[in-house]
Design a protein around this motif. Structure first.
Motif, PDB file in Angstrom:
ATOM      1  N   ASN A 102      38.324  21.844  43.144  1.00 45.96           N
ATOM      2  CA  ASN A 102      39.353  22.078  42.121  1.00 45.96           C
ATOM      3  C   ASN A 102      38.924  21.529  40.768  1.00 45.96           C
ATOM      4  OD1 ASN A 102      40.967  23.281  44.045  1.00 45.96           O
ATOM      5  ND2 ASN A 102      42.162  21.442  44.455  1.00 45.96           N
ATOM      6  N   LYS A 103      38.258  20.388  40.798  1.00 46.72           N
ATOM      7  CA  LYS A 103      37.774  19.779  39.555  1.00 46.72           C
ATOM      8  C   LYS A 103      36.701  20.651  38.914  1.00 46.72           C
ATOM      9  CE  LYS A 103      35.983  15.384  37.751  1.00 46.72           C
ATOM     10  NZ  LYS A 103      35.517  14.020  38.119  1.00 46.72           N
ATOM     11  N   THR A 104      35.810  21.210  39.737  1.00 44.40           N
ATOM     12  CA  THR A 104      34.753  22.085  39.225  1.00 44.40           C
ATOM     13  C   THR A 104      35.334  23.343  38.605  1.00 44.40           C
ATOM     14  OG1 THR A 104      33.199  21.288  40.907  1.00 44.40           O
ATOM     15  CG2 THR A 104      32.680  23.383  39.856  1.00 44.40           C
ATOM     16  N   ILE A 105      36.296  23.956  39.304  1.00 47.43           N
ATOM     17  CA  ILE A 105      36.910  25.192  38.817  1.00 47.43           C
ATOM     18  C   ILE A 105      37.703  24.944  37.543  1.00 47.43           C
ATOM     19  CG2 ILE A 105      38.603  26.993  39.375  1.00 47.43           C
ATOM     20  CD1 ILE A 105      37.710  26.684  42.326  1.00 47.43           C
ATOM     21  N   ALA A 106      38.389  23.801  37.471  1.00 55.10           N
ATOM     22  CA  ALA A 106      39.193  23.482  36.288  1.00 55.10           C
ATOM     23  C   ALA A 106      38.333  23.341  35.035  1.00 55.10           C
ATOM     24  CB  ALA A 106      39.981  22.202  36.527  1.00 55.10           C
ATOM     25  N   ALA A 107      37.060  22.985  35.212  1.00 55.71           N
ATOM     26  CA  ALA A 107      36.176  22.774  34.067  1.00 55.71           C
ATOM     27  C   ALA A 107      35.430  24.043  33.650  1.00 55.71           C
ATOM     28  CB  ALA A 107      35.164  21.674  34.384  1.00 55.71           C
ATOM     29  N   LEU A 108      35.639  25.152  34.365  1.00 59.19           N
ATOM     30  CA  LEU A 108      34.899  26.380  34.078  1.00 59.19           C
ATOM     31  C   LEU A 108      35.284  26.980  32.731  1.00 59.19           C
ATOM     32  CD1 LEU A 108      34.928  28.174  37.547  1.00 59.19           C
ATOM     33  CD2 LEU A 108      32.964  27.150  36.417  1.00 59.19           C
ATOM     34  N   GLU A 109      34.276  27.532  32.056  1.00 56.40           N
ATOM     35  CA  GLU A 109      34.487  28.218  30.779  1.00 56.40           C
ATOM     36  C   GLU A 109      33.313  29.165  30.555  1.00 56.40           C
ATOM     37  OE1 GLU A 109      35.420  26.984  26.144  1.00 56.40           O
ATOM     38  OE2 GLU A 109      35.630  25.511  27.750  1.00 56.40           O
ATOM     39  N   ILE A 171      40.696  33.181  34.514  1.00 58.19           N
ATOM     40  CA  ILE A 171      40.306  34.477  33.960  1.00 58.19           C
ATOM     41  C   ILE A 171      40.407  34.507  32.444  1.00 58.19           C
ATOM     42  CG2 ILE A 171      42.604  35.506  34.218  1.00 58.19           C
ATOM     43  CD1 ILE A 171      41.123  38.152  34.919  1.00 58.19           C
ATOM     44  N   TYR A 172      41.335  33.735  31.879  1.00 50.57           N
ATOM     45  CA  TYR A 172      41.501  33.734  30.426  1.00 50.57           C
ATOM     46  C   TYR A 172      40.306  33.118  29.711  1.00 50.57           C
ATOM     47  CZ  TYR A 172      46.347  34.941  31.443  1.00 50.57           C
ATOM     48  OH  TYR A 172      47.476  35.566  31.900  1.00 50.57           O
ATOM     49  N   LYS A 173      39.541  32.284  30.421  1.00 50.70           N
ATOM     50  CA  LYS A 173      38.364  31.657  29.828  1.00 50.70           C
ATOM     51  C   LYS A 173      37.066  32.247  30.360  1.00 50.70           C
ATOM     52  CE  LYS A 173      40.384  27.181  28.645  1.00 50.70           C
ATOM     53  NZ  LYS A 173      40.219  25.706  28.723  1.00 50.70           N
TER      54      LYS A 173
END
Length: 340
Positions: A102-109, A171-173
């Motif tokens: 979850n931490k990895t996905i939250a930092a995606l851009e 998806i927005y990022k």
């Protein structure tokens, strides 16, 4: 992951022992306490219990006590967090894996969203890893998610048709979305939803039937790939022009130390200078590489562009060379990756 957590666990223990020993020796020699009182004072200071000083502190001893309190608060807070996490990881490793995921996905851009982790999805994920491109996988089958979650692949369980799942995949990022589900209807729904949610998203969809190609393009897909058609064309080409196909197959587009073709922004080669032509760059003399393609800012390709071709801002060039020549090109122009 547990190895990394184990290292942090040992670090926490070392810090706790260190702050205790510093406290004991500090009170022994700065405050001039005997050893028993030094241990006692360290314990009540580090634990912030504050029963009372065995003997009044003065001058440097008070300053030392203040520093010890501040340092111990930070170290104990860190140590409790790490030790608790380590105990939980030993008893429930899935919980820690989920937390890390979850931490990895939250930092995606500016990442890639891969919908479906079948044969095509796995190939896409492998290429993204070779390019060190951030990505996240959406897969609906629980068994597949559980199997690959432990291998540090960022993966979300859910149906990519669901808007909430796409939102969870940031998806927005995101910069790209690749939908590789076996059913064309599912891919169509995902393309429609994704295009509405992110107008700037580059969408690539798989299609099984020729009739689905136009529908997917109308829905908003930038590219539609038909794996069966590509495979059939490739096998037919091995009959018609076998030597040419074999040569192209031996060209490596990805991987470390074996890349033969690079696609990169022209600004990387011109170093920001205006009105530079291919002849002005003289890439072949410096690196041995040859520019074999040019894409102007409007997206039009020129194969084997002339030497007087001016490199406009926002254009891209395609360079061919041996693995050593491509590596030299990357070093000379400080190019970190071909996939931008």
């Amino acid at each position: 992951m547990l190895t990394n957590l184990k290292d942090r666990f040992y670090l926490a223990l070392i810090l706790l022992v260190s702050v205790f020993l510093i406290g004991v020796f500090g009170f022994r020699y700065i405050a001039d306490y005997d050893w028993l009182n030094a241990v006692y004072m360290t314990m009540i200071t580090v634990s912030t219990v504050g029963y009372g000083e065995p003997e009044p502190l003065v001058g440097e001893a008070k300053i030392f006590a203040i520093i010890l309190i501040l340092a111990s608060l930070a170290i104990i807070g860190f140590s409790i967090s790490v030790i608790t996490e380590y105990i939980l990881a030993k008893s429930n490793p899935k919980l820690i894996l989920t937390k890390k995921m979850n931490k990895t996905i939250a930092a995606l851009e500016n990442h890639v969203i891969i919908c479906g982790y079948g044969r095509n999805g796995k190939e896409v994920a492998q290429k993204m890893r070779m390019h060190q491109k951030p990505f996240v996988v959406i897969e609906n089958v629980k068994e597949i998610v559980e199997r690959y979650k432990a291998s540090d692949i960022p993966i979300i369980q859910g149906n990519a048709i669901d808007d909430e799942v796409l939102k969870e995949a940031k998806i927005y990022k995101a910069k790209y979305l690749i939908t590789a589900l076996p059913e064309d209807a599912d891919n169509l729904f995902i393309v429609l939803s994704a295009r509405q949610m992110n107008k700037d998203l580059k969408i690539i969809s798989r299609a099984s039937k020729p009739s689905s190609y136009r529908k997917l393009r109308l829905a908003g897909a930038d590219n539609v790939i038909m794996p069966d058609k590509i495979g059939g064309d490739h096998m037919a080409s091995l009959v018609v022009v076998p030597d040419l196909v074999e040569f192209l197959d031996n060209l490596s587009l990805v991987g470390k130390g074996a890349v033969n073709i690079e696609e990169l922004p022209s600004e990387k080669l011109t170093l920001g200078k205006a009105n530079q032509s291919i002849l002005d760059l003289n890439v072949r003399a410096y690196t041995g590489c040859t520019i074999i393609g040019y894409k102007n800012p409007e997206g039009k390709y020129t194969v084997n562009p002339p030497a007087d071709q001016l490199l406009a801002s926002g254009s891209r060039v395609i360079v061919l060379g041996s693995a050593e020549q491509i590596e030299k090109l990357n070093e000379l122009y400080h190019i970190s990756a071909s996939f931008e």
